[in-house]
Design a protein around this motif. Structure first.
Motif, mmCIF file in Angstrom:
data_model
loop_
_atom_site.group_PDB
_atom_site.id
_atom_site.type_symbol
_atom_site.label_atom_id
_atom_site.label_comp_id
_atom_site.label_asym_id
_atom_site.label_seq_id
_atom_site.Cartn_x
_atom_site.Cartn_y
_atom_site.Cartn_z
ATOM 1 N N PRO A 1 0.795 -1.228 0.000
ATOM 2 C CA PRO A 1 0.000 0.000 0.000
ATOM 3 C C PRO A 1 0.831 1.283 0.000
ATOM 4 C CG PRO A 1 -0.044 -1.008 2.151
ATOM 5 C CD PRO A 1 0.661 -1.973 1.231
ATOM 6 N N MET A 2 2.127 1.167 0.218
ATOM 7 C CA MET A 2 3.035 2.317 0.200
ATOM 8 C C MET A 2 4.402 1.830 -0.240
ATOM 9 S SD MET A 2 3.770 2.737 4.224
ATOM 10 C CE MET A 2 3.240 1.311 5.126
ATOM 11 N N PHE B 1 12.741 2.235 3.693
ATOM 12 C CA PHE B 1 12.939 1.654 5.018
ATOM 13 C C PHE B 1 14.314 0.999 5.140
ATOM 14 C CE2 PHE B 1 8.310 1.756 4.936
ATOM 15 C CZ PHE B 1 8.001 2.120 6.235
ATOM 16 N N LYS B 2 14.954 1.177 6.283
ATOM 17 C CA LYS B 2 16.140 0.380 6.589
ATOM 18 C C LYS B 2 15.654 -1.047 6.783
ATOM 19 C CE LYS B 2 18.939 3.954 8.710
ATOM 20 N NZ LYS B 2 19.799 4.139 7.571
ATOM 21 N N GLN B 3 16.456 -2.009 6.358
ATOM 22 C CA GLN B 3 16.078 -3.414 6.439
ATOM 23 C C GLN B 3 16.730 -4.078 7.648
ATOM 24 O OE1 GLN B 3 13.882 -5.222 4.243
ATOM 25 N NE2 GLN B 3 13.372 -3.073 3.923
ATOM 26 N N ARG C 1 20.225 -10.112 10.413
ATOM 27 C CA ARG C 1 20.801 -10.865 11.531
ATOM 28 C C ARG C 1 22.152 -10.283 11.935
ATOM 29 N NH1 ARG C 1 18.178 -15.873 11.425
ATOM 30 N NH2 ARG C 1 16.089 -15.395 12.125
ATOM 31 N N SER C 2 22.993 -10.017 10.955
ATOM 32 C CA SER C 2 24.265 -9.363 11.262
ATOM 33 C C SER C 2 24.224 -8.001 10.589
ATOM 34 C CB SER C 2 25.443 -10.194 10.757
ATOM 35 O OG SER C 2 25.338 -10.383 9.369
ATOM 36 N N ASN C 3 24.905 -7.052 11.157
ATOM 37 C CA ASN C 3 24.932 -5.690 10.635
ATOM 38 C C ASN C 3 23.535 -5.067 10.611
ATOM 39 O OD1 ASN C 3 26.380 -3.476 9.837
ATOM 40 N ND2 ASN C 3 26.170 -3.943 7.659
ATOM 41 N N ASP C 4 22.716 -5.379 11.612
ATOM 42 C CA ASP C 4 21.395 -4.781 11.742
ATOM 43 C C ASP C 4 21.552 -3.300 12.092
ATOM 44 O OD1 ASP C 4 18.355 -5.575 12.217
ATOM 45 O OD2 ASP C 4 18.898 -4.104 13.758
ATOM 46 N N PRO C 5 20.653 -2.441 11.612
ATOM 47 C CA PRO C 5 20.736 -1.019 11.954
ATOM 48 C C PRO C 5 20.775 -0.751 13.462
ATOM 49 C CG PRO C 5 19.143 -1.345 10.199
ATOM 50 C CD PRO C 5 19.569 -2.715 10.653
ATOM 51 N N LEU C 6 20.259 -1.673 14.269
ATOM 52 C CA LEU C 6 20.284 -1.520 15.717
ATOM 53 C C LEU C 6 21.696 -1.290 16.234
ATOM 54 C CD1 LEU C 6 19.098 -1.903 18.649
ATOM 55 C CD2 LEU C 6 19.740 -4.296 18.358
ATOM 56 N N TYR C 7 22.663 -2.049 15.737
ATOM 57 C CA TYR C 7 24.006 -1.990 16.295
ATOM 58 C C TYR C 7 24.701 -0.662 15.984
ATOM 59 C CZ TYR C 7 23.131 -6.752 17.601
ATOM 60 O OH TYR C 7 22.575 -7.862 18.166
ATOM 61 N N SER C 8 24.475 -0.080 14.818
ATOM 62 C CA SER C 8 25.040 1.238 14.553
ATOM 63 C C SER C 8 24.302 2.291 15.380
ATOM 64 C CB SER C 8 25.016 1.581 13.065
ATOM 65 O OG SER C 8 23.713 1.577 12.574
#
Length: 176
Positions: free
Chosen positions: A149-150, A155-157, A160-167
């Motif tokens: 629908p959009m 969006f950041k994806q 499992r490794s190199n997730d945006p969370l860690y940066s």
């Protein structure tokens, strides 16, 4: 510190352990998963029964191999502080496991509960015993979402490794 405030702080610390478990399992972060268990802990996940820290490496490897993505969402949690060194917690969890493979995704959906015994050692709450109770399981095949629908391109994806969370976490720590 009054007893009610101490209970609230203990419950918050325990809830954060439960949430770190979910982050660790969804990111397949063995180090984070190991940190939620005491060294002599026991975990009964149905298909795995044994030391919690050993379960950490097992489940991260299994999920990496079998699933392209997972989400563990804790819903209702009730925590009983028994004596400020021991607590019991029941947490409902909704689990989504997207299987690896070609074609339309096959997804396992589960409703389960974590029955945990927490102990505080050296001032730190960790899981001493965990039993996972499976309340229900459903398997679905999802249709391709070629016409969302959009636009999803911006969006950041998650990964499992190199997730945006860690940066994100690293940038927060470096700004302190």
């Amino acid at each position: 510190m009054n007893e009610e405030l101490k209970n609230l702080l203990d419950k918050q610390a325990i809830a954060e352990v439960i949430h770190r478990y979910c982050r660790g399992v969804d990111r397949c972060d063995v180090e984070l998963l190991e940190s939620v268990y005491h060294p002599d802990s026991y975990d009964d996940h149905g298909y795995w029964k044994g030391n919690g820290r050993e379960f950490a490496a097992f489940v991260a490897g299994r999920l990496t191999e079998a699933n392209s993505a997972t989400t563990h969402s804790v819903t209702n949690t009730l925590i009983d502080i028994l004596d400020h060194e021991t607590a019991h917690a029941e947490s409902q969890v909704m689990v989504t496991l997207i299987r690896r493979g070609d074609g339309p995704p096959i997804v396992d959906l589960m409703g389960a509960r974590y029955l945990d015994v927490f102990t505080r050692r050296h001032g730190v709450w960790r899981i001493a015993e965990r039993t996972v109770v499976l309340d229900w399981h459903k398997c679905e095949q999802w249709r391709s979402t070629s016409n969302p629908p959009m636009s999803l391109d911006g969006f950041k994806q998650g990964a499992r490794s190199n997730d945006p969370l860690y940066s994100f976490l690293g940038s927060r720590e470096s700004s302190r």
